[in-house]
Design a protein around this motif. Structure first.
Motif, short mmCIF file in Angstrom:
data_model
loop_
_atom_site.label_atom_id
_atom_site.label_comp_id
_atom_site.label_asym_id
_atom_site.label_seq_id
_atom_site.Cartn_x
_atom_site.Cartn_y
_atom_site.Cartn_z
N GLN A 1 24.31 -16.57 -38.30
CA GLN A 1 24.74 -15.22 -38.69
C GLN A 1 23.99 -14.15 -37.90
N LEU A 2 22.69 -14.34 -37.70
CA LEU A 2 21.91 -13.38 -36.94
C LEU A 2 22.34 -13.34 -35.48
N ARG A 3 22.60 -14.51 -34.92
CA ARG A 3 23.04 -14.55 -33.53
C ARG A 3 24.41 -13.90 -33.37
N ASP A 4 25.26 -14.08 -34.35
CA ASP A 4 26.59 -13.46 -34.31
C ASP A 4 26.47 -11.95 -34.36
N GLU A 5 25.49 -11.48 -35.12
CA GLU A 5 25.35 -10.03 -35.31
C GLU A 5 24.57 -9.37 -34.18
N SER A 6 23.47 -9.99 -33.76
CA SER A 6 22.58 -9.31 -32.81
C SER A 6 22.26 -10.12 -31.57
N GLY A 7 22.66 -11.38 -31.53
CA GLY A 7 22.34 -12.22 -30.39
C GLY A 7 20.98 -12.88 -30.49
N THR A 8 20.22 -12.58 -31.53
CA THR A 8 18.89 -13.16 -31.73
C THR A 8 18.84 -13.84 -33.09
N GLY A 9 18.38 -15.08 -33.12
CA GLY A 9 18.39 -15.83 -34.36
C GLY A 9 17.09 -15.74 -35.14
N VAL A 10 16.86 -16.72 -36.02
CA VAL A 10 15.64 -16.78 -36.83
C VAL A 10 14.44 -17.01 -35.91
N PRO A 11 13.44 -16.12 -35.92
CA PRO A 11 12.31 -16.25 -34.99
C PRO A 11 11.50 -17.53 -35.17
N THR A 12 11.24 -17.89 -36.43
CA THR A 12 10.41 -19.07 -36.66
C THR A 12 10.59 -19.59 -38.08
N VAL A 13 10.34 -20.87 -38.26
CA VAL A 13 10.27 -21.47 -39.59
C VAL A 13 8.82 -21.84 -39.84
N ASN A 14 8.29 -21.33 -40.95
CA ASN A 14 6.88 -21.55 -41.27
C ASN A 14 6.76 -22.53 -42.42
N LEU A 15 6.10 -23.65 -42.17
CA LEU A 15 5.84 -24.60 -43.25
C LEU A 15 4.54 -24.15 -43.90
N CYS A 16 4.68 -23.41 -44.96
CA CYS A 16 3.53 -22.81 -45.62
C CYS A 16 3.90 -22.53 -47.06
N GLY A 17 3.41 -21.46 -47.62
CA GLY A 17 3.70 -21.13 -49.00
C GLY A 17 2.42 -20.93 -49.77
N LEU A 18 2.41 -21.37 -51.03
CA LEU A 18 1.25 -21.15 -51.88
C LEU A 18 0.32 -22.34 -51.92
N GLY A 19 0.60 -23.37 -51.13
CA GLY A 19 -0.22 -24.57 -51.16
C GLY A 19 -0.63 -25.03 -49.78
N GLU A 20 -1.16 -26.25 -49.71
CA GLU A 20 -1.62 -26.86 -48.46
C GLU A 20 -0.57 -27.86 -47.97
N PRO A 21 0.16 -27.54 -46.91
CA PRO A 21 1.27 -28.39 -46.47
C PRO A 21 0.86 -29.79 -46.03
N LEU A 22 -0.40 -29.97 -45.62
CA LEU A 22 -0.80 -31.30 -45.19
C LEU A 22 -1.03 -32.25 -46.37
N LEU A 23 -0.94 -31.75 -47.60
CA LEU A 23 -0.93 -32.64 -48.76
C LEU A 23 0.39 -33.42 -48.85
N HIS A 24 1.42 -32.92 -48.18
CA HIS A 24 2.74 -33.55 -48.18
C HIS A 24 2.82 -34.49 -46.98
N ARG A 25 2.98 -35.77 -47.23
CA ARG A 25 2.97 -36.73 -46.14
C ARG A 25 4.15 -36.55 -45.17
N GLU A 26 5.20 -35.84 -45.63
CA GLU A 26 6.38 -35.66 -44.80
C GLU A 26 6.34 -34.39 -43.95
N THR A 27 5.25 -33.63 -44.01
CA THR A 27 5.21 -32.37 -43.27
C THR A 27 5.45 -32.55 -41.77
N PRO A 28 4.83 -33.51 -41.09
CA PRO A 28 5.16 -33.69 -39.66
C PRO A 28 6.63 -34.03 -39.43
N ALA A 29 7.21 -34.83 -40.32
CA ALA A 29 8.63 -35.17 -40.18
C ALA A 29 9.50 -33.94 -40.41
#
Length: 344
Positions: free
Chosen positions: A49-77
């Protein structure tokens, strides 16, 4: 205006920092693979949708939040899925679990930026984070070497002491160990979940004049907060939430299984305009930012400048949100339905 999408793979954490109100989270858990896949599908939908509107998409996806992502064994996957989908991926961690195996897994997944929150050292680190200092120090030093030329390593320094000299000392300590990039943060009250004496905004006499300064700068309408639209937030349970400061998850806006990012825009905007339930207590809220400026310089000149800048930022954000709102016109000529703009 959209700087990224935060996907909270977990809100559990191995640290116990006093400036993170872990005990206030109403529920904790790990994101399932199915929910992550659906969240990523929503991100790709938004990217189109962003690319359709402006030609530029989502800048980045951040694996973060309120916790520690490396506690999740699937984070690298999960990171690999983001990269394979053609999106940039960042991981935010405290570094205590970033051993050689996990570090290599993140690099192999194609992660191009890792942000490590290590705002103290030695016994002070152990007092604040309740984690072993030597292990974290060695993890950061090793990963900085492993990542050279492959992944940018940033150290996040939360200025919880309000001491610029201390921040300078931390930078001087880490630079010889291979860290070149730093991001300084003032302490946040997490939407009012953390109770700091200087952030009891509901009692500040500066709030009404701050509101009027914002109204004046906005031609009669006070600027709403743009944080919820700058970093879109999906919780570990698959719900859209107002923003990363919604520590108590008071503003769920529907599941990624049922609603797209576009679908929740108007609901988010309604919340930030009403400043309820959490915004009026948050130090990111524009009214509160201007109130803080008034406290710092009672003559109001700096506060007026802050109000003006916040208004400019909000105006630019509203332009983007207009285009993304459900029913808005895109390049193919479909009908636009404007987001209703009402004064606070």
């Amino acid at each position: 205006m959209i700087a990224g999408v935060d996907i909270e793979v977990t809100n559990r954490c191995n640290a116990k920092c006093y400036f993170c109100p872990r005990d206030k989270t109403p529920h904790q858990g790990l994101m399932t693979t199915a929910t992550f896949d659906q969240a990523l599908a929503r991100v790709l939908e938004l990217d189109t949708q962003l690319r359709d509107e402006s030609g530029t998409g989502v800048p980045t996806v951040n694996l973060c939040g309120l916790g520690e992502p490396l506690l999740h064994r699937e984070t690298p996957a999960f990171a690999r899925k983001v990269v394979d989908a053609g999106l940039a991926c960042q991981v935010v961690s405290n570094g205590a679990l970033l051993d050689e195996e996990r570090g290599q897994a993140l690099l192999d997944a194609g992660v191009r930026s890792v942000w490590l929150n290590v705002g103290e050292r030695r016994e002070d680190y152990e007092e604040v984070y309740k984690l072993p200092w030597a292990r974290t120090r060695d993890n950061v030093r090793r990963f900085a070497v492993m990542a050279r030329g492959k992944c940018k390593v940033h150290l996040v320094l939360v200025d919880h002491r309000k001491d610029p000299e201390h921040i300078a000392e931390l930078k001087a300590f880490w630079k010889p160990l291979g860290v070149r990039h730093f991001l300084e943060f003032d302490i946040m009250n997490r939407g009012g979940t953390l109770s700091f004496e200087e952030m009891q905004y509901e009692h500040l006499t500066e709030v009404p004049p701050a509101f009027e300064l914002l109204r004046t700068a906005g031609g009669g309408t006070a600027a709403p907060c743009t944080v919820p639209f700058t970093y879109l937030f999906v919780g570990y349970d698959g719900n859209h939430y107002l923003c990363c400061s919604d520590w108590e998850k008071k503003v769920p806006l529907g599941s990624v299984y049922d609603r797209s990012f576009r679908d929740v825009i108007e609901a988010k905007l309604a919340h930030v305009r009403q400043r309820e339930p959490i915004c009026k207590h948050c130090n990111h809220d524009p009214v509160n930012q201007v109130a803080d400026a008034l406290r710092a310089e009672p003559d109001g000149r700096q506060a007026a400048a802050v109000a003006s800048q916040l208004t400019v930022t909000a105006t630019e954000a509203m332009s983007t949100l207009e285009r993304l709102s459900p029913g808005s016109t895109t390049r193919n000529g479909s009908t636009r339905r404007h987001i209703p703009v009402t004064a606070l």
